[in-house]
Every structure is written in C-alpha cells, then in structure tokens.
Design an enzyme around this catalytic site. Structure first.
Site, PDB file in Angstrom:
ATOM      1  N   ARG A  49       0.852  -1.204   0.000  1.00  0.00           N
ATOM      2  CA  ARG A  49       0.000   0.000   0.000  1.00  0.00           C
ATOM      3  C   ARG A  49       0.883   1.248   0.000  1.00  0.00           C
ATOM      4  NH1 ARG A  49      -4.785   0.781  -1.548  1.00  0.00           N
ATOM      5  NH2 ARG A  49      -5.672  -0.836  -0.212  1.00  0.00           N
ATOM      6  N   ARG A  72       0.927  -6.478  -9.831  1.00  0.00           N
ATOM      7  CA  ARG A  72       1.364  -5.985  -8.522  1.00  0.00           C
ATOM      8  C   ARG A  72       1.426  -7.098  -7.478  1.00  0.00           C
ATOM      9  NH1 ARG A  72      -3.473  -2.368  -5.738  1.00  0.00           N
ATOM     10  NH2 ARG A  72      -5.097  -3.938  -5.884  1.00  0.00           N
ATOM     11  N   HIS A 134       0.481   3.447 -10.575  1.00  0.00           N
ATOM     12  CA  HIS A 134      -0.476   3.946  -9.586  1.00  0.00           C
ATOM     13  C   HIS A 134       0.292   4.680  -8.478  1.00  0.00           C
ATOM     14  CE1 HIS A 134      -3.491   3.736  -6.446  1.00  0.00           C
ATOM     15  NE2 HIS A 134      -4.271   2.882  -7.074  1.00  0.00           N
ATOM     16  N   ASP A 178     -12.170  10.147  -6.664  1.00  0.00           N
ATOM     17  CA  ASP A 178     -11.770   8.950  -7.413  1.00  0.00           C
ATOM     18  C   ASP A 178     -12.214   9.173  -8.866  1.00  0.00           C
ATOM     19  OD1 ASP A 178     -11.140   6.438  -8.329  1.00  0.00           O
ATOM     20  OD2 ASP A 178     -12.254   5.349  -6.786  1.00  0.00           O
ATOM     21  N   GLU A 237      -2.146   8.936 -10.956  1.00  0.00           N
ATOM     22  CA  GLU A 237      -1.770   7.681 -11.588  1.00  0.00           C
ATOM     23  C   GLU A 237      -1.759   7.850 -13.107  1.00  0.00           C
ATOM     24  OE1 GLU A 237      -4.634   4.812 -10.088  1.00  0.00           O
ATOM     25  OE2 GLU A 237      -4.930   6.039  -8.309  1.00  0.00           O
TER      26      GLU A 237
HETATM   27  C1  BG6 Z   1      -7.576   3.662  -7.566  1.00  0.00           C
HETATM   28  C2  BG6 Z   1      -9.031   3.430  -7.881  1.00  0.00           C
HETATM   29  O1  BG6 Z   1      -6.843   3.622  -8.729  1.00  0.00           O
HETATM   30  O2  BG6 Z   1      -7.125   2.637  -6.698  1.00  0.00           O
HETATM   31  C3  BG6 Z   1      -9.828   3.376  -6.588  1.00  0.00           C
HETATM   32  O3  BG6 Z   1      -9.494   4.436  -8.749  1.00  0.00           O
HETATM   33  C4  BG6 Z   1      -9.250   2.338  -5.649  1.00  0.00           C
HETATM   34  O4  BG6 Z   1     -11.186   3.096  -6.877  1.00  0.00           O
HETATM   35  C5  BG6 Z   1      -7.769   2.619  -5.464  1.00  0.00           C
HETATM   36  O5  BG6 Z   1      -9.935   2.379  -4.423  1.00  0.00           O
HETATM   37  C6  BG6 Z   1      -7.077   1.623  -4.551  1.00  0.00           C
HETATM   38  O6  BG6 Z   1      -7.239   0.329  -4.993  1.00  0.00           O
HETATM   39  P1  BG6 Z   1      -6.642  -0.867  -4.153  1.00  0.00           P
HETATM   40  O7  BG6 Z   1      -7.041  -2.132  -4.872  1.00  0.00           O
HETATM   41  O8  BG6 Z   1      -5.151  -0.679  -4.130  1.00  0.00           O
HETATM   42  O9  BG6 Z   1      -7.241  -0.760  -2.783  1.00  0.00           O
END
Ligand code: BG6
Length: 266
Positions: A49, A72, A134, A178, A237
């Site tokens: 994360r 990922r 991302h 978002d 992103e």
């Molecule tokens: C973003 C999306 O790219 O990633 C969101 O637009 C999403 O909707 C976010 O919540 C995080 O995704 P994840 O799978 O890493 O929790």
C-alpha cells in the site's frame, strides 16, 4: 521480502521484487516524494500500500480476478542494473513469462525517478490491455494541495459513475476523490505549499490520469491504510484505462513512461 536499495548520492530509492514495486524515492535533503502506508502489509498475496503499484493487464475490479490486475501481486525477476554516465542507476525487472506478452519494468534512480513499463505482444493475435503506474505521492496536508494540468478534460467520476468535464484550473480536495481523466496531456503538477514544493509528473505513452484520495470513511475501511493517512497522500496515476486501453498488434511493443521530479514552490 526481497528489495533492491539504490543510493546515488543525490537520491535514494527502494524497489521490491514483489510487484516490481517502487516503495521509496527521495532526493537528498528533501521529504520523500512517495507515500508508503505505515499499515501496509508486506505479504506475497497482497499488494503493497503506497509507492508505485504496477497495474497491468487490467485496471480496477474484474470478476473472480484480483483488483488492478496480476502484476502488482507477481514476483518479478530482477534482471539487471547499470550505472549510467550521469551517475543515475537503472534497474530492470521482468514479469514471469506468459505466452501472450513479455513485460519489463525499468526504473532509473537519479536526480529524478523514471519508470518505464514495456509490454511486448509475443502472441499471434492483437492484445488489448490497461496499464497504470499507480503513484502515491507524499504531501504535507491534502487540504492545501492543488493539482494542475487536467483542466478541460473529460473524466469518469468513479464514485457517482457520471461522466464529467473538469472546468476548474486546479483540483482541490475536501472529500473522497476517485476520477479517471481521459486523453490527458503530458504533465500534471502537485502544488504543496506545506512541504514547499511542486511535484511534477511527466509522462508519455499514457492517455489517462487517475486521481484518488480515499478521505475519511474509505481510509477506515482499508485494513492496510491508517485512518489519518489520507491527510498526507494523493494518488496521481498515469496509464491507459477504459476507452484509452492499449491495443497492441502482434510483434509490437508499447511503452508507458513516467518521470517524477520536484521543484521548490514559488
Ligand atoms: C484507484 C481506484 O486507482 O485505486 C480506486 O481508482 C481504488 O477506486 C484505489 O480504491 C485503490 O485500490 P486498491 O485495490 O489498491 O485498494
């Protein structure tokens, strides 16, 4: 979990082979440019994360399959590193082979951070995919941040499902955001008066920009993200998503390249 650490004298970075995931980049004497959650789980079955998750070959949910694709969650091979004439260091990672495509991720650590996702179609038919770097950026206070570079673009609001037009010069944050911006240009800037800098995201081979901040309720729902961490991050992103997905003919290669830099705020 295995990671590669690079110290070039003017900057430092870390990249995990799990996901070929860049988790840190900082310039000497400056706050880290990338945000990494203190609650992140470092586990083979979970994405990290923060940092820069590599999203491929699809973006978002897909029934019965992992959110944001397979890349990922995969263990990539670290296939080489090279010291460049300007004292930057280039690292190359490769996704385990698949009959339809070959994927390399090239990370160059220097005065700027450059990441390039190279996808080759090694199959016999067209290959259509989405991709996205991302990137989670560290900011001083999300309430004070302004994003510049997305004016006049169409976007899909992921929260309401509506197609919208960005009318304002700057995007500001006072609730969950978002959004998937389509047909975006090559530069987005994150103005951060609290850390006294502007982070610049330069990109090529990317027609979409996704902007995300989970704000309060979603932060509380995410087990690998601190309740208050939304205050000091924003995701900008760069990729090719939805209508901007890439269609690659057999034998062709596509490049998604993102360069991250910062300059003092004026
Ligand atoms: C973003 C999306 O790219 O990633 C969101 O637009 C999403 O909707 C976010 O919540 C995080 O995704 P994840 O799978 O890493 O929790």
């Amino acid at each position: 979990m295995a990671k590669v650490r690079v110290d070039t004298g003017c900057s430092k970075a870390e990249v995990y082979t799990h996901g070929a995931h860049v988790t840190a980049f900082e310039k000497t004497g400056e706050a880290p440019l990338l945000f990494l959650s203190e609650a992140s789980e470092f586990h083979g079955d979970k994405p990290i994360r923060g940092g820069v998750p590599v999203v491929f070959p699809w973006f978002g949910p897909r029934e019965g399959m992992p959110m944001h694709g397979l890349a990922r969650l995969a263990e990539w091979s670290w296939v080489g590193s090279e010291l460049m004439p300007d004292a930057s260091v280039t690292l190359r990672f490769r996704l385990p082979a698949d009959g339809r495509y070959e994927v390399d991720f090239v990370v160059t650590v220097g005065a700027v951070l450059t990441m390039e996702l190279l996808v080759s179609n090694t199959g016999s038919g067209e290959f259509r995919f989405e991709n996205c770097l991302h990137s989670y950026f560290q900011v001083g206070d999300i309430h004070r941040v302004r994003l510049i570079g997305l004016r006049d673009l169409r976007y899909r609001d992921q929260l309401s499902g509506e197609e919208m037009l960005e009318a304002g010069e700057a995007i500001r944050f006072d609730s969950e955001v978002d959004r998937i911006y389509q047909d975006s240009g090559n530069l987005v800037e994150i103005e951060d008066p609290v850390l006294g800098r502007v982070i610049r995201v330069h990109k090529s081979g990317s027609r979409s920009t996704v902007v995300w901040n989970p704000w309060i309720a979603k932060s509380q729902r995410m087990p690998d993200f601190g309740d208050e961490e939304y205050l000091r991050m924003v995701c900008v992103e760069s990729g090719n998503v939805r209508a901007n997905a890439v269609t690659l003919p057999p034998g062709q290669r596509s490049s998604l390249r993102v360069e991250i830099d910062s300059v003092p705020a004026t």
